[in-house]
Design a protein around this motif. Structure first.
Motif, PDB file in Angstrom:
ATOM      1  N   HIS A 232       0.889  -1.166   0.000  1.00  0.00           N
ATOM      2  CA  HIS A 232       0.000   0.000   0.000  1.00  0.00           C
ATOM      3  C   HIS A 232       0.928   1.217   0.000  1.00  0.00           C
ATOM      4  CE1 HIS A 232      -2.525   3.211   1.484  1.00  0.00           C
ATOM      5  NE2 HIS A 232      -3.596   2.445   1.478  1.00  0.00           N
ATOM      6  N   PRO A 233       0.682   2.217  -0.870  1.00  0.00           N
ATOM      7  CA  PRO A 233       1.660   3.317  -0.985  1.00  0.00           C
ATOM      8  C   PRO A 233       1.957   4.006   0.347  1.00  0.00           C
ATOM      9  CG  PRO A 233      -0.170   3.598  -2.555  1.00  0.00           C
ATOM     10  CD  PRO A 233      -0.426   2.318  -1.811  1.00  0.00           C
ATOM     11  N   ASP A 234       0.944   4.190   1.194  1.00  0.00           N
ATOM     12  CA  ASP A 234       1.193   4.838   2.495  1.00  0.00           C
ATOM     13  C   ASP A 234       2.061   3.949   3.384  1.00  0.00           C
ATOM     14  OD1 ASP A 234      -0.361   6.971   1.737  1.00  0.00           O
ATOM     15  OD2 ASP A 234      -2.100   6.424   2.975  1.00  0.00           O
ATOM     16  N   HIS A 235       1.804   2.649   3.328  1.00  0.00           N
ATOM     17  CA  HIS A 235       2.606   1.720   4.149  1.00  0.00           C
ATOM     18  C   HIS A 235       4.054   1.716   3.687  1.00  0.00           C
ATOM     19  CE1 HIS A 235      -0.707  -0.862   6.140  1.00  0.00           C
ATOM     20  NE2 HIS A 235      -1.216   0.294   5.756  1.00  0.00           N
ATOM     21  N   ASP A 236       4.236   1.671   2.380  1.00  0.00           N
ATOM     22  CA  ASP A 236       5.592   1.613   1.828  1.00  0.00           C
ATOM     23  C   ASP A 236       6.373   2.884   2.188  1.00  0.00           C
ATOM     24  OD1 ASP A 236       4.451  -0.638   0.818  1.00  0.00           O
ATOM     25  OD2 ASP A 236       4.710  -0.141  -1.296  1.00  0.00           O
ATOM     26  N   ALA A 237       5.697   4.030   2.075  1.00  0.00           N
ATOM     27  CA  ALA A 237       6.366   5.301   2.396  1.00  0.00           C
ATOM     28  C   ALA A 237       6.725   5.357   3.882  1.00  0.00           C
ATOM     29  CB  ALA A 237       5.456   6.480   2.020  1.00  0.00           C
ATOM     30  N   CYS A 238       5.803   4.935   4.733  1.00  0.00           N
ATOM     31  CA  CYS A 238       6.077   4.939   6.187  1.00  0.00           C
ATOM     32  C   CYS A 238       7.211   3.976   6.516  1.00  0.00           C
ATOM     33  CB  CYS A 238       4.827   4.522   6.974  1.00  0.00           C
ATOM     34  SG  CYS A 238       3.555   5.793   7.020  1.00  0.00           S
ATOM     35  N   GLY A 239       7.206   2.828   5.852  1.00  0.00           N
ATOM     36  CA  GLY A 239       8.228   1.824   6.135  1.00  0.00           C
ATOM     37  C   GLY A 239       9.619   2.313   5.787  1.00  0.00           C
ATOM     38  N   GLU A 240       9.729   2.900   4.621  1.00  0.00           N
ATOM     39  CA  GLU A 240      11.049   3.381   4.206  1.00  0.00           C
ATOM     40  C   GLU A 240      11.507   4.549   5.082  1.00  0.00           C
ATOM     41  OE1 GLU A 240      12.387   3.691  -0.127  1.00  0.00           O
ATOM     42  OE2 GLU A 240      12.280   5.773   0.556  1.00  0.00           O
ATOM     43  N   ALA A 241      10.574   5.476   5.344  1.00  0.00           N
ATOM     44  CA  ALA A 241      10.926   6.645   6.166  1.00  0.00           C
ATOM     45  C   ALA A 241      11.360   6.210   7.560  1.00  0.00           C
ATOM     46  CB  ALA A 241       9.725   7.593   6.258  1.00  0.00           C
ATOM     47  N   ALA A 242      10.633   5.246   8.145  1.00  0.00           N
ATOM     48  CA  ALA A 242      10.943   4.813   9.511  1.00  0.00           C
ATOM     49  C   ALA A 242      12.293   4.111   9.566  1.00  0.00           C
ATOM     50  CB  ALA A 242       9.841   3.887  10.022  1.00  0.00           C
ATOM     51  N   MET A 243      12.582   3.312   8.553  1.00  0.00           N
ATOM     52  CA  MET A 243      13.845   2.583   8.546  1.00  0.00           C
ATOM     53  C   MET A 243      15.019   3.566   8.449  1.00  0.00           C
ATOM     54  SD  MET A 243      14.828  -0.677   6.199  1.00  0.00           S
ATOM     55  CE  MET A 243      15.614   0.283   4.934  1.00  0.00           C
ATOM     56  N   LEU A 244      14.889   4.537   7.552  1.00  0.00           N
ATOM     57  CA  LEU A 244      15.984   5.490   7.371  1.00  0.00           C
ATOM     58  C   LEU A 244      16.134   6.412   8.588  1.00  0.00           C
ATOM     59  CD1 LEU A 244      15.386   6.354   3.594  1.00  0.00           C
ATOM     60  CD2 LEU A 244      17.157   4.874   4.573  1.00  0.00           C
ATOM     61  N   ALA A 245      15.006   6.860   9.140  1.00  0.00           N
ATOM     62  CA  ALA A 245      15.078   7.751  10.318  1.00  0.00           C
ATOM     63  C   ALA A 245      15.688   7.000  11.503  1.00  0.00           C
ATOM     64  CB  ALA A 245      13.681   8.277  10.673  1.00  0.00           C
ATOM     65  N   SER A 246      15.327   5.718  11.669  1.00  0.00           N
ATOM     66  CA  SER A 246      15.885   4.919  12.766  1.00  0.00           C
ATOM     67  C   SER A 246      17.397   4.820  12.620  1.00  0.00           C
ATOM     68  CB  SER A 246      15.296   3.503  12.761  1.00  0.00           C
ATOM     69  OG  SER A 246      13.911   3.551  12.957  1.00  0.00           O
ATOM     70  N   HIS A 247      17.813   4.576  11.404  1.00  0.00           N
ATOM     71  CA  HIS A 247      19.243   4.451  11.134  1.00  0.00           C
ATOM     72  C   HIS A 247      19.967   5.755  11.483  1.00  0.00           C
ATOM     73  CE1 HIS A 247      22.731   2.641   9.295  1.00  0.00           C
ATOM     74  NE2 HIS A 247      22.944   3.757   8.627  1.00  0.00           N
ATOM     75  N   ARG A 248      19.358   6.879  11.102  1.00  0.00           N
ATOM     76  CA  ARG A 248      20.006   8.179  11.351  1.00  0.00           C
ATOM     77  C   ARG A 248      20.138   8.482  12.837  1.00  0.00           C
ATOM     78  NH1 ARG A 248      17.028   9.861   6.743  1.00  0.00           N
ATOM     79  NH2 ARG A 248      15.342  10.642   8.051  1.00  0.00           N
TER      80      ARG A 248
END
Ligand SMILES: [Zn+2]
Length: 253
Positions: A150-166
Motif C-alpha cells: 500500500h503506498p502509504d505503508h511503503d512510504a512509512c516503512g522506508e521513512a521509519a527505517m531510514l530515520a531509525s538508522h540516522r
C-alpha cells in the motif's frame, strides 16, 4: 502494483498461509533492551492488526510505548456518501483508542501527524522530520514493511527505517497487506529476515477483541456498494494468528 480489496478480491486465504507452514520455520524475534517502542501506523488500525501482540509484550515488560498515527485514515471509503464517511478521521481515532485500551493499555499514547490519507509519499519531508524528532537512540521502531504493497505503508516503512538508522534506533517491520498479495511458496517476502513473535493465549484473545473495535473498517458504512467494508471478515483472520511476523533487516538466518 495495484492493491484491490473487496468481497471479490479477498487475497491469499489464511488457510493457504496456514497450510504452507512458513511460520513454523521462522526463528523467534529476540527482544533487545529498548528504551521505548515506537509504533508507526499509516492508518488507525495498522498498529493493532500488525503489532497488537508486540505492544502487549512491551507493556508487560514495562517498556514505554508510543503510537505515531501518520494519517487520520479519512480516505478509507473515497466513493461513499454515507454520513459517517465525512467524520471518519474522528471515528477512526476513537476506534484506535478503544482498541489500544482493549490490549490492556489504560492510557494509550498517540501522536497524530495528520498527513493526508493515501498521499503520504508526497509528504515524505514532513514525515522524515517528524520521525526524526520523535525517535531517540535505543528506541525500537516498529513500522510497516517498506514493500507491504500500500503506498502509504511503503512510504512509512522506508521513512521509519531510514530515520531509525540516522538516530541510532533499532527498526523492525510488520506486514499487513503483504499477507493479501504475497505467495507463501515464493520469495515475495524476505523469509531469511523474518522473525516470529508467539502470542500467549491471553495476548491473542485481547488482540482479537481489540480488532473488533475497528467497526468503520469491518462493517459497511451504509447500504451502497461504495460503503462496503475495507476489511471483510476473511481478511481479519490474518490478524488473529497465534503469532506475529516481523521483518528484521539486520538479522539473517
Ligand atoms: Zn493501513
Amino acid at each position: 502494483m495495484e492493491l484491490t480489496v473487496d468481497e471479490e478480491h479477498l487475497g491469499q486465504p489464511e488457510s493457504v498461509w496456514k497450510a504452507s507452514g512458513r511460520h513454523l520455520e521462522l526463528e523467534p524475534l529476540t527482544w533487545l533492551p529498548s528504551r521505548r517502542v515506537i509504533v508507526v501506523a499509516p492508518h488507525p488500525d495498522d498498529e493493532v492488526l500488525g503489532v497488537g501482540g508486540l505492544i502487549q509484550a512491551a507493556l508487560i515488560r514495562r517498556i514505554p510505548v508510543k503510537i505515531v498515527a501518520v494519517t487520520d485514515g479519512e480516505g478509507s471509503h473515497p466513493q461513499s456518501h454515507a454520513p459517517m464517511r465525512f467524520d471518519l478521521a474522528s471515528v477512526r481515532f476513537l476506534e484506535s483508542h478503544l482498541a489500544l485500551r482493549r490490549l490492556g493499555w489504560e492510557e494509550p499514547e498517540i501522536t497524530q501527524l495528520h498527513l493526508p490519507d493515501s498521499k503520504v509519499a508526497q509528504q515524505r519531508v514532513r514525515l522524515d522530520e517528524a520521525l526524526e524528532a520523535i525517535l531517540k537512540p535505543g528506541d525500537l521502531c516498529v513500522a510497516p514493511w517498506r514493500r507491504d504493497g500500500h503506498p502509504d505503508h511503503d512510504a512509512c516503512g522506508e521513512a521509519a527505517m531510514l530515520a531509525s538508522h540516522r538516530v541510532g534506533a533499532r527498526s523492525i517491520a510488520y506486514l499487513v497487506w503483504a499477507w493479501h498479495w504475497a505467495d507463501p511458496e515464493g520469495s515475495d517476502i524476505p523469509w531469511d529476515h523474518c522473525r516470529r513473535l508467539d502470542l500467549t493465549r491471553r495476548e491473542r484473545a485481547r488482540k482479537r477483541w481489540s480488532t473488533e473495535a475497528f467497526r468503520s473498517q469491518t462493517q459497511p458504512l451504509g447500504p451502497e456498494v461504495e460503503d462496503a467494508p475495507v476489511l471483510p471478515s476473511p481478511l481479519m483472520r490474518r490478524f488473529w494468528r497465534t503469532y506475529e511476523v516481523y521483518v528484521d533487516e539486520a538479522a539473517r538466518t
